[in-house]
Design a protein around this motif. Structure first.
Motif, PDB file in Angstrom:
ATOM      1  N   ILE A 155      51.139 -87.569 -14.340  1.00 24.57           N
ATOM      2  CA  ILE A 155      50.630 -86.275 -13.904  1.00 24.57           C
ATOM      3  C   ILE A 155      49.580 -85.748 -14.875  1.00 24.57           C
ATOM      4  O   ILE A 155      49.471 -86.207 -16.014  1.00 24.57           O
ATOM      5  CB  ILE A 155      51.772 -85.261 -13.736  1.00 24.57           C
ATOM      6  N   GLY A 156      48.806 -84.754 -14.397  1.00 33.14           N
ATOM      7  CA  GLY A 156      47.698 -84.248 -15.182  1.00 33.14           C
ATOM      8  C   GLY A 156      48.032 -82.971 -15.918  1.00 33.14           C
ATOM      9  O   GLY A 156      49.097 -82.835 -16.508  1.00 33.14           O
ATOM     10  N   GLY A 157      47.098 -82.014 -15.897  1.00 33.93           N
ATOM     11  CA  GLY A 157      47.303 -80.752 -16.592  1.00 33.93           C
ATOM     12  C   GLY A 157      47.406 -80.946 -18.091  1.00 33.93           C
ATOM     13  O   GLY A 157      46.646 -81.715 -18.694  1.00 33.93           O
ATOM     14  N   ASP A 158      48.375 -80.279 -18.680  1.00 33.77           N
ATOM     15  CA  ASP A 158      48.555 -80.364 -20.129  1.00 33.77           C
ATOM     16  C   ASP A 158      49.026 -81.731 -20.592  1.00 33.77           C
ATOM     17  O   ASP A 158      49.012 -82.017 -21.794  1.00 33.77           O
ATOM     18  CB  ASP A 158      49.558 -79.301 -20.589  1.00 33.77           C
ATOM     19  N   ASP A 159      49.447 -82.580 -19.646  1.00 37.43           N
ATOM     20  CA  ASP A 159      49.864 -83.932 -20.017  1.00 37.43           C
ATOM     21  C   ASP A 159      48.680 -84.861 -20.245  1.00 37.43           C
ATOM     22  O   ASP A 159      48.856 -85.990 -20.691  1.00 37.43           O
ATOM     23  CB  ASP A 159      50.775 -84.517 -18.936  1.00 37.43           C
ATOM     24  N   LEU A 160      47.466 -84.395 -19.932  1.00 32.27           N
ATOM     25  CA  LEU A 160      46.266 -85.157 -20.229  1.00 32.27           C
ATOM     26  C   LEU A 160      45.739 -84.784 -21.610  1.00 32.27           C
ATOM     27  O   LEU A 160      45.912 -83.652 -22.075  1.00 32.27           O
ATOM     28  CB  LEU A 160      45.174 -84.872 -19.192  1.00 32.27           C
ATOM     29  N   SER A 161      45.075 -85.720 -22.257  1.00 34.52           N
ATOM     30  CA  SER A 161      44.399 -85.424 -23.509  1.00 34.52           C
ATOM     31  C   SER A 161      43.241 -84.467 -23.225  1.00 34.52           C
ATOM     32  O   SER A 161      42.758 -84.377 -22.087  1.00 34.52           O
ATOM     33  CB  SER A 161      43.870 -86.707 -24.139  1.00 34.52           C
ATOM     34  N   LEU A 213      44.404 -91.274 -22.852  1.00 34.51           N
ATOM     35  CA  LEU A 213      44.120 -90.229 -21.869  1.00 34.51           C
ATOM     36  C   LEU A 213      45.289 -89.262 -21.694  1.00 34.51           C
ATOM     37  O   LEU A 213      45.154 -88.257 -20.991  1.00 34.51           O
ATOM     38  CB  LEU A 213      43.775 -90.855 -20.516  1.00 34.51           C
ATOM     39  N   SER A 214      46.405 -89.555 -22.330  1.00 35.47           N
ATOM     40  CA  SER A 214      47.595 -88.725 -22.164  1.00 35.47           C
ATOM     41  C   SER A 214      48.049 -88.158 -23.497  1.00 35.47           C
ATOM     42  O   SER A 214      47.928 -88.806 -24.542  1.00 35.47           O
ATOM     43  CB  SER A 214      48.731 -89.545 -21.546  1.00 35.47           C
ATOM     44  N   SER A 215      48.577 -86.952 -23.462  1.00 30.15           N
ATOM     45  CA  SER A 215      49.156 -86.335 -24.654  1.00 30.15           C
ATOM     46  C   SER A 215      50.608 -86.751 -24.840  1.00 30.15           C
ATOM     47  O   SER A 215      51.238 -86.374 -25.825  1.00 30.15           O
ATOM     48  CB  SER A 215      49.071 -84.803 -24.550  1.00 30.15           C
ATOM     49  N   ARG A 216      51.131 -87.543 -23.901  1.00 36.23           N
ATOM     50  CA  ARG A 216      52.512 -88.006 -23.959  1.00 36.23           C
ATOM     51  C   ARG A 216      52.570 -89.474 -24.373  1.00 36.23           C
ATOM     52  O   ARG A 216      51.560 -90.112 -24.626  1.00 36.23           O
ATOM     53  CB  ARG A 216      53.182 -87.819 -22.597  1.00 36.23           C
ATOM     54  N   GLY A 217      53.775 -89.995 -24.387  1.00 37.47           N
ATOM     55  CA  GLY A 217      53.976 -91.388 -24.732  1.00 37.47           C
ATOM     56  C   GLY A 217      54.004 -92.280 -23.504  1.00 37.47           C
ATOM     57  O   GLY A 217      53.589 -91.878 -22.403  1.00 37.47           O
ATOM     58  N   PRO A 218      54.530 -93.502 -23.650  1.00 40.37           N
ATOM     59  CA  PRO A 218      54.532 -94.462 -22.551  1.00 40.37           C
ATOM     60  C   PRO A 218      55.301 -93.999 -21.313  1.00 40.37           C
ATOM     61  O   PRO A 218      55.075 -94.537 -20.219  1.00 40.37           O
ATOM     62  CB  PRO A 218      55.198 -95.703 -23.180  1.00 40.37           C
ATOM     63  N   ASP A 219      56.189 -93.021 -21.472  1.00 40.33           N
ATOM     64  CA  ASP A 219      56.930 -92.546 -20.302  1.00 40.33           C
ATOM     65  C   ASP A 219      55.999 -91.911 -19.261  1.00 40.33           C
ATOM     66  O   ASP A 219      56.384 -91.728 -18.103  1.00 40.33           O
ATOM     67  CB  ASP A 219      58.001 -91.541 -20.715  1.00 40.33           C
ATOM     68  N   TRP A 220      54.771 -91.554 -19.669  1.00 35.15           N
ATOM     69  CA  TRP A 220      53.790 -91.004 -18.727  1.00 35.15           C
ATOM     70  C   TRP A 220      53.582 -91.939 -17.544  1.00 35.15           C
ATOM     71  O   TRP A 220      53.388 -91.491 -16.417  1.00 35.15           O
ATOM     72  CB  TRP A 220      52.481 -90.773 -19.471  1.00 35.15           C
TER      73      TRP A 220
END
Length: 309
Positions: free
Chosen positions: A173-179, A212-219
């Motif tokens: 997903i996008g939003g704040d979960d994106l870099s 591209l993500s502010s999260r880890g591999p679970d993204w």
């Protein structure tokens, strides 16, 4: 899954669908078993920068197991040289989806390019597969939508001709979960998975860390967690974005080269599709049981695991 005897395969490229206004006509490769009838079809969407020649480690296995594989080249392919300054560039993500629809519309003519193939194919058995950006592209035809700047999901591109999906390293997903970079440059990477209803399998690596993500591999597991259509999740232990090297044999771009990981991707996706498309009702159960038994009996050497819902 036992190894098959060598299977003769026929292939042709490039086939061309003229697309006025696209700037480059749509080029396609078709590969198929030389024998067999009632063959199902997989339309494969490549990741960023690749083209119709990619993913032979998967294509070879799928055709050996009785699938016809159709591979378009999208406008982001390095082979076409469309630069970020090109006026088409901002809408490439939409053109990708349009191209997939063009391929589905053109399947009868594309199959006719190989003598006798059209009569051997079952067009009621069509699956889509995609890796990375390709997974987001096919996800839209499976029912996913892109959330717009106003926070509401865009139009549905769900295609009733598609009966199953294979989502390989699908972005979350996008939003704040994106870099911050992705938020600024890739606003379309904001999928909504609630409406992805077509039965699908998801494959993700537990070491796939995206810039591209502010999260880890679970993204890369979001589509499994959030969509009603994603039935199974295959997690590759130690797998990164190449999932062991699915994009090419011996690719220097593969950072996690592993024939064992590639084999697991091959076996699980093939079994899922054979069951989902009604070719072999027991294929998925047999492979899932074998993977689960291997993970439980020798966890230190296990390649991955399967979760289902």
């Amino acid at each position: 899954m036992p190894a098959l005897d060598p299977t003769p395969v026929i292939s042709i490229r490039p086939l061309v669908i003229p697309v006025p206004g696209r700037g480059d006509d749509l080029q396609i490769r078709v590969s198929a078993p030389a024998e067999g009838s009632d063959l199902p079809v997989i339309v494969m969407a490549h990741g960023f920068g690749l083209d119709l020649t990619a993913y032979d480690p998967l294509v070879d296995h799928w055709t050996a197991h009785g699938f016809v594989v159709v591979q378009p080249t999208f406008l982001d392919s390095a082979s076409l040289g469309v630069a970020p300054t090109d006026p088409r560039y901002p809408t490439i993500w939409e053109v990708r989806v349009d191209d997939l629809v063009r391929v589905l519309d053109g399947l009868p003519r594309l199959l006719d390019a190989l003598p006798g193939l059209a009569e051997r194919v079952d067009l009621d058995r069509i699956a889509l597969a995609g890796h990375s950006w390709g997974a987001q592209s096919i996800g839209m035809l499976l029912g996913a939508r892109v959330i717009g700047a106003d926070g509401t999901p865009g139009e549905s591109r769900l295609d009733p001709r598609v009966s199953a999906g294979v989502l390989l390293a699908a972005t979350g997903i996008g939003g704040d979960d994106l870099s911050p970079f992705a938020q600024e440059n890739f606003a379309f990477m904001s999928p909504e998975f609630d409406s992805l209803t077509v039965p699908s399998i998801v494959v993700a690596g537990d070491h796939d860390q995206s810039m591209l993500s502010s999260r880890g591999p679970d993204w890369f597991t979001d589509v499994y967690r959030l969509s009603p259509g994603a039935r199974h999740l295959v997690t590759l232990f130690g797998g990164e974005h190449s999932l062991g090297g699915i994009q090419a044999y011996g690719s220097t771009q593969t950072t996690d080269e592993s024939p064992e990981r590639v084999a697991l991707v091959r076996e699980t996706t093939t079994a899922f599709l054979r069951t989902a498309l009604g070719v072999d009702d027991g294929a998925w159960a047999r492979v899932a049981a074998a993977v689960s038994a291997g993970a439980g009996a020798a966890s230190a050497g296990a390649v991955g695991r399967i979760d289902s819902k």
